[in-house]
Every structure is written in structure tokens, then in C-alpha cells.
Design an enzyme around this catalytic site. Sequence first.
Site, mmCIF file in Angstrom:
data_model
loop_
_atom_site.group_PDB
_atom_site.id
_atom_site.type_symbol
_atom_site.label_atom_id
_atom_site.label_comp_id
_atom_site.label_asym_id
_atom_site.label_seq_id
_atom_site.Cartn_x
_atom_site.Cartn_y
_atom_site.Cartn_z
ATOM 1 N N TRP A 1 55.213 45.600 -43.775
ATOM 2 C CA TRP A 1 56.659 45.560 -43.981
ATOM 3 C C TRP A 1 57.010 44.210 -44.580
ATOM 4 C CZ3 TRP A 1 60.374 42.122 -42.083
ATOM 5 C CH2 TRP A 1 61.671 42.384 -42.575
ATOM 6 N N LYS B 1 62.811 50.212 -45.747
ATOM 7 C CA LYS B 1 64.049 49.805 -45.095
ATOM 8 C C LYS B 1 65.189 50.038 -46.068
ATOM 9 C CE LYS B 1 65.697 45.956 -42.261
ATOM 10 N NZ LYS B 1 65.242 44.827 -41.459
ATOM 11 N N HIS C 1 65.955 52.114 -39.795
ATOM 12 C CA HIS C 1 65.927 51.711 -41.204
ATOM 13 C C HIS C 1 66.598 52.674 -42.160
ATOM 14 C CE1 HIS C 1 62.507 48.527 -40.867
ATOM 15 N NE2 HIS C 1 63.483 48.361 -39.993
ATOM 16 N N ASP D 1 67.796 46.839 -33.420
ATOM 17 C CA ASP D 1 66.581 46.857 -32.588
ATOM 18 C C ASP D 1 66.858 46.750 -31.090
ATOM 19 O OD1 ASP D 1 64.179 46.980 -34.511
ATOM 20 O OD2 ASP D 1 65.422 45.423 -35.408
ATOM 21 N N ASP E 1 60.844 53.840 -39.576
ATOM 22 C CA ASP E 1 61.476 53.082 -38.491
ATOM 23 C C ASP E 1 62.854 53.707 -38.277
ATOM 24 O OD1 ASP E 1 63.235 51.086 -37.269
ATOM 25 O OD2 ASP E 1 61.601 49.652 -37.527
ATOM 26 N N ASP F 1 59.478 49.521 -31.762
ATOM 27 C CA ASP F 1 59.937 48.326 -32.485
ATOM 28 C C ASP F 1 61.350 47.976 -32.051
ATOM 29 O OD1 ASP F 1 60.372 46.249 -34.194
ATOM 30 O OD2 ASP F 1 60.351 47.433 -36.043
ATOM 31 N N HIS G 1 58.124 53.720 -36.046
ATOM 32 C CA HIS G 1 58.627 52.545 -35.342
ATOM 33 C C HIS G 1 59.878 53.032 -34.622
ATOM 34 C CE1 HIS G 1 56.838 48.664 -37.241
ATOM 35 N NE2 HIS G 1 55.931 49.460 -36.716
ATOM 36 N N ASP H 1 70.585 47.737 -38.029
ATOM 37 C CA ASP H 1 69.199 47.736 -37.551
ATOM 38 C C ASP H 1 69.051 46.693 -36.452
ATOM 39 O OD1 ASP H 1 66.447 48.200 -37.455
ATOM 40 O OD2 ASP H 1 66.035 46.711 -39.003
ATOM 41 N N GLU I 1 56.015 50.419 -44.654
ATOM 42 C CA GLU I 1 57.289 50.634 -43.944
ATOM 43 C C GLU I 1 58.494 50.291 -44.814
ATOM 44 O OE1 GLU I 1 57.736 48.242 -40.418
ATOM 45 O OE2 GLU I 1 59.616 49.204 -39.841
HETATM 46 C C1 RNT Z 1 61.793 44.969 -39.762
HETATM 47 C C2 RNT Z 1 60.757 45.994 -39.456
HETATM 48 C C3 RNT Z 1 59.477 45.467 -38.920
HETATM 49 C C4 RNT Z 1 59.679 44.406 -37.866
HETATM 50 C C5 RNT Z 1 58.432 44.035 -37.118
HETATM 51 C C6 RNT Z 1 58.594 42.742 -36.382
HETATM 52 O O1 RNT Z 1 62.988 45.500 -40.080
HETATM 53 O O2 RNT Z 1 61.274 46.960 -38.597
HETATM 54 O O3 RNT Z 1 58.727 46.523 -38.445
HETATM 55 O O4 RNT Z 1 60.645 44.791 -36.930
HETATM 56 O O5 RNT Z 1 57.357 44.058 -37.947
HETATM 57 ZN ZN ZN Z 2 59.843 48.455 -37.890
#
Ligand code: RNT
Ligand code: ZN
Length: 422
Positions: A189, A232, A266, A300, A263, A330, A290, A298, A230
Site C-alpha cells: 500500500w 484507496k 477505502h 480505522d 480495505d 486494519d 483489511h 477512513d 491495496e
Molecule cells: C492505509 C492502508 C494501510 C495501512 C496499514 C498501516 O490507508 O489501509 O493498509 O492502514 O498498512
Molecule cells: Zn489497509
Amino acid sequence: MNQSTSNVKSRYALACEQFAEWGVDVSAALKRLGSVPISLHCWQGDDVGGFENAGEEIGGGLAVTGNYPGKARTPDELRRDAEKALSLIPGRHRFNLHASYAETGGVKIDRDQIEPSHFQGWIDWAKANGLGLDFNPTYFAHPKAEDGFTLAHADEGVRGFWIEHGVRCRRIGAAMGKALGAPCVTNVWIPDGMKDTPADRKGPRERLSNSLDAIFAEPLDPAHNLDAVESKLFGIGSESYVVGSHEFYLGYAIKNKKVLTLDTGHFHPTETVSDKISAVMPWIGDLLLHVSRGIRWDSDHVVILGDELQALARELVRGEYLSRTHVGLDFFDASINRVAAWVIGTRAMIKALLTAMLEPAGDLRQSESQGDFTTRLALMEEAKSLPYGAVWDYYCETSGVPAGRAWLGEVKQYEKDVLSKR
Ligand code: RNT
Ligand code: ZN
């Protein structure tokens, strides 16, 4: 057998009867559930800090908020914390590291110099704890990533530095997979993108494509390492343009037979990864998830057993995709106890899979294929109050971890004995 254990057993027996009336075999579901590893992300334990001590901001559009006491400051502290969390989570799982968690014995080793030996401590620990390992090159929190570009950078030197990082990370992933006897998923990523409207969207994507080709050029045994990419939609500071968008990586993964990473934080908030799974699976080999929880962006947040998590798990089970799916987590919340965050999020993920495996799928599909959407909706709603909790508690007890809320006391004790002294 104490009172509470016998209660768990008798509630389980009653639950099995109830599920049988819906045509669901509970013990078969539990057997399947036990075979699905979840990859716990190391970075919940230290707010994505890593141990390079470069004093760098995390950057890359990532932001961790909160300052709950007790964050892990060393690899050993992080390992102890993870062990605590894992002791409260049923099943056998994996641990997901970033390159920034290298152990270099106090020597400054830049990202284009790291080697498998810098992760030997992690490999030994994983082996001793029966864990698999997954890996990520770290394309943020570094002076060469400060302007927001890495693999798509216009400067050949900067790009070359990050390509070398990627090359080395794949070798590290392969060393992990080889040592532990199960493939390591090494996930790329990058933060590359632009805050404001670009004049050239094509150039950076061409550069990213070439950089990825260079990184993946060396053939590695898929029994040791699997490459994932990955995407986004946007990040902080890359609101207008992200080079590695979903369409970009979907195409790249299909063409180059790479693992596609989705993810859950994302995408646009009205898009769901649960709907994307059956759309991408016919075209790709493996999928890496993720699992995160975005709130408005995003953000998290710690994963919880909400509708979207359950929908995601149902899609994996209904489509029989689990054998091609690597389930990773994640999230990073520094406003609550970090060990508890791991436990809450991972237990939620496993509960979602359990609920999905206990779905009365036959009845639902039958009503749908007969066009009887009234019955479909009615059954879906009634199925929500089946006794999943009794099955979950039984699964926890037979896996040797606390059922119900009992794990929280252990985390509180650990906070008192260990975390609060940091
Ligand atoms: C970032 C991605 C990535 C990170 C990690 C720390 O937007 O989601 O996966 O969160 O690699
Ligand atoms: Zn991620």
C-alpha cells in the site's frame, strides 16, 4: 466441571436443537470456523509507530488519535501485548508486520537495506507461538515519503529507493513464509496522491505500474510469499487523486495474478466491500481483506459486530470464498486500551464468521429462487434472534479462552500489572 461451564454446555445443546430446526449443523460450522485464521495487525499495539526511532511523523494520510497510556515501546513489549490479546481470542491466527517493525539492534538500517535477519526475532516468536506471519513494506513515516509520493514519484532516485524497499520486503516475506511453513502475504500500500486537481493523472499511474513490475520481477515461491496490492479512494492530503485507485489495482492484480486487497475503509461510504467480493472473485485468484471500520472517513475505528461486518462474513461463506481469502484486520485506536482493541476487533470478526456459518442458507435461497421475497425477508429477520451467543460461548470455552465478557477482567489486570507501568 464448575457451574458456569455446565451452563455453557447445556445452553449449547439447546442452541444446537434450535439451529437443527432451521437445517443448520452447528458442530460442522464450528469445525470450519476453527480453520480460518485471522491476521492480527501489529500496528494497533503502538499506534503505527514502528521501532526505527527516526522521529518521523506517521504521514501518508494516516492518523491515529488518542493517548491512552501503555503503548508498546519495544518489540518485546509489543509481543507481550499481542500474546495477551491472542490468549483471549479463540482459534489459531496470524500476525501482520510492517517493515518499520524491523529489529536492527540499535543500528540505523534504511528501508532499502533491510533483510530477513532484521525480522528473525519476529519469526522466532511466531514459531514459538504457533502463529503465521504476514508482511507490509512501509511506504510512509520516512523522509523520502514526505512529499506524498513513493513508487509513483517523478524523481527516479526516490522511486528507485522505494522499489528496492519493495524488492527486499518480498524476500523478507518469503523468509517468513518459508520458516513458518505457510505463505506470507506481503501487501503493498502506498500513499501516493494529490491534494488538489492534478494536471497529469496518467503519468504517475504509468510510473506506479512500472515500479510494481520491477518489484515483482524476481520469481518467488508462492508457497512462501504471495504479493498483494491495496487500493484507496482518498486520504488526508490526497483528496483529489490517489494513484493506486481501485480500478488501477483491480486491473493490475488480474493481469499480473496478484492478490487483491480490499480495505473496508477505502471506498466511498455508500459502497460496501461485501458487495464487491462476488464481483471480483471470478477474476482474481486470492483476496486479502483489511477489515476496518471507517466513520465518515477512513478513520480505522475498532471493528465491531455491525451489519457491514456480518454482510462481509456472509458473502465469504455463501460464496465459498474462504479458501481464497486472507482475512486481515486494519484499525488503530489509541483512545482505548490497545490490547482490548485487538481482542474486541478480532472477536467481532470471528463472531461474524460464526454467524455467517450458522446462516440457514438453504431456506433463504429456496425462498429467493421461488420469488417469495416475503419469506426471504421474514426468515432473515427471525434468524437474527437465533442463539448465536450460546454457540460462541461454547466455542470460546472449548478453545480455552474466556467466554462472554470474562476476558475484559484479564485485560484490566494486565493494564494494572504491565501497561500502567510503562
Ligand atoms: C492505509 C492502508 C494501510 C495501512 C496499514 C498501516 O490507508 O489501509 O493498509 O492502514 O498498512
Ligand atoms: Zn489497509
